[in-house]
Scaffold this motif. Sequence first.
Motif, PDB file in Angstrom:
ATOM      1  N   MET A   1     -14.813  22.388 -95.264  1.00 63.00           N
ATOM      2  CA  MET A   1     -14.959  23.293 -94.132  1.00 63.00           C
ATOM      3  C   MET A   1     -13.633  23.985 -93.815  1.00 63.00           C
ATOM      4  O   MET A   1     -13.634  25.146 -93.440  1.00 63.00           O
ATOM      5  N   GLU A   2     -12.538  23.243 -93.993  1.00 63.45           N
ATOM      6  CA  GLU A   2     -11.227  23.841 -93.717  1.00 63.45           C
ATOM      7  C   GLU A   2     -10.966  25.025 -94.642  1.00 63.45           C
ATOM      8  O   GLU A   2     -10.426  26.052 -94.212  1.00 63.45           O
ATOM      9  N   PHE A   3     -11.350  24.869 -95.902  1.00 62.08           N
ATOM     10  CA  PHE A   3     -11.133  25.949 -96.862  1.00 62.08           C
ATOM     11  C   PHE A   3     -11.936  27.181 -96.472  1.00 62.08           C
ATOM     12  O   PHE A   3     -11.418  28.306 -96.474  1.00 62.08           O
ATOM     13  N   SER A  50     -13.541  25.968-108.325  1.00 63.52           N
ATOM     14  CA  SER A  50     -13.751  24.518-108.178  1.00 63.52           C
ATOM     15  C   SER A  50     -14.834  24.218-107.158  1.00 63.52           C
ATOM     16  O   SER A  50     -15.714  23.375-107.399  1.00 63.52           O
ATOM     17  N   LEU A  51     -14.786  24.884-106.021  1.00 66.31           N
ATOM     18  CA  LEU A  51     -15.802  24.637-104.998  1.00 66.31           C
ATOM     19  C   LEU A  51     -17.191  25.085-105.454  1.00 66.31           C
ATOM     20  O   LEU A  51     -18.190  24.432-105.144  1.00 66.31           O
ATOM     21  N   MET A  52     -17.252  26.166-106.202  1.00 68.85           N
ATOM     22  CA  MET A  52     -18.559  26.598-106.721  1.00 68.85           C
ATOM     23  C   MET A  52     -19.122  25.570-107.695  1.00 68.85           C
ATOM     24  O   MET A  52     -20.321  25.283-107.682  1.00 68.85           O
ATOM     25  N   ALA A  72     -11.069  16.585-103.656  1.00 65.41           N
ATOM     26  CA  ALA A  72     -10.458  17.921-103.629  1.00 65.41           C
ATOM     27  C   ALA A  72      -9.682  18.132-102.353  1.00 65.41           C
ATOM     28  O   ALA A  72      -8.681  18.858-102.338  1.00 65.41           O
ATOM     29  N   ASP A  73     -10.114  17.510-101.250  1.00 61.20           N
ATOM     30  CA  ASP A  73      -9.414  17.633 -99.981  1.00 61.20           C
ATOM     31  C   ASP A  73      -8.098  16.896 -99.979  1.00 61.20           C
ATOM     32  O   ASP A  73      -7.169  17.240 -99.280  1.00 61.20           O
ATOM     33  N   GLY A  74      -8.016  15.796-100.775  1.00 57.89           N
ATOM     34  CA  GLY A  74      -6.874  14.905-100.776  1.00 57.89           C
ATOM     35  C   GLY A  74      -5.646  15.541-101.250  1.00 57.89           C
ATOM     36  O   GLY A  74      -4.567  15.450-100.847  1.00 57.89           O
TER      37      GLY A  74
END
Length: 74
Positions: A1-3, A50-52, A72-74
Amino acid sequence: MEFLTSLTRRVESEFAAGAARLDPEVPHLAISIAQGTTGHPTDDHLQLESLMAITLHWDLDPDQAARLLTQADG
């Protein structure tokens, strides 16, 4: 969500009335994505790609996709 939130803010700032390029060191999002799709990888393009991939994976294995997203968030 941050992205996604950061992308939203970035696009809004790029299209703000009368806004010139706010930071000359940061290319416009559309330019950055276009460069990535033409063989010149950029951070923006790689993050979106990456998100896709994770969202497509979600249909196959939601638990594993959630773990990938957490990593991925880390």
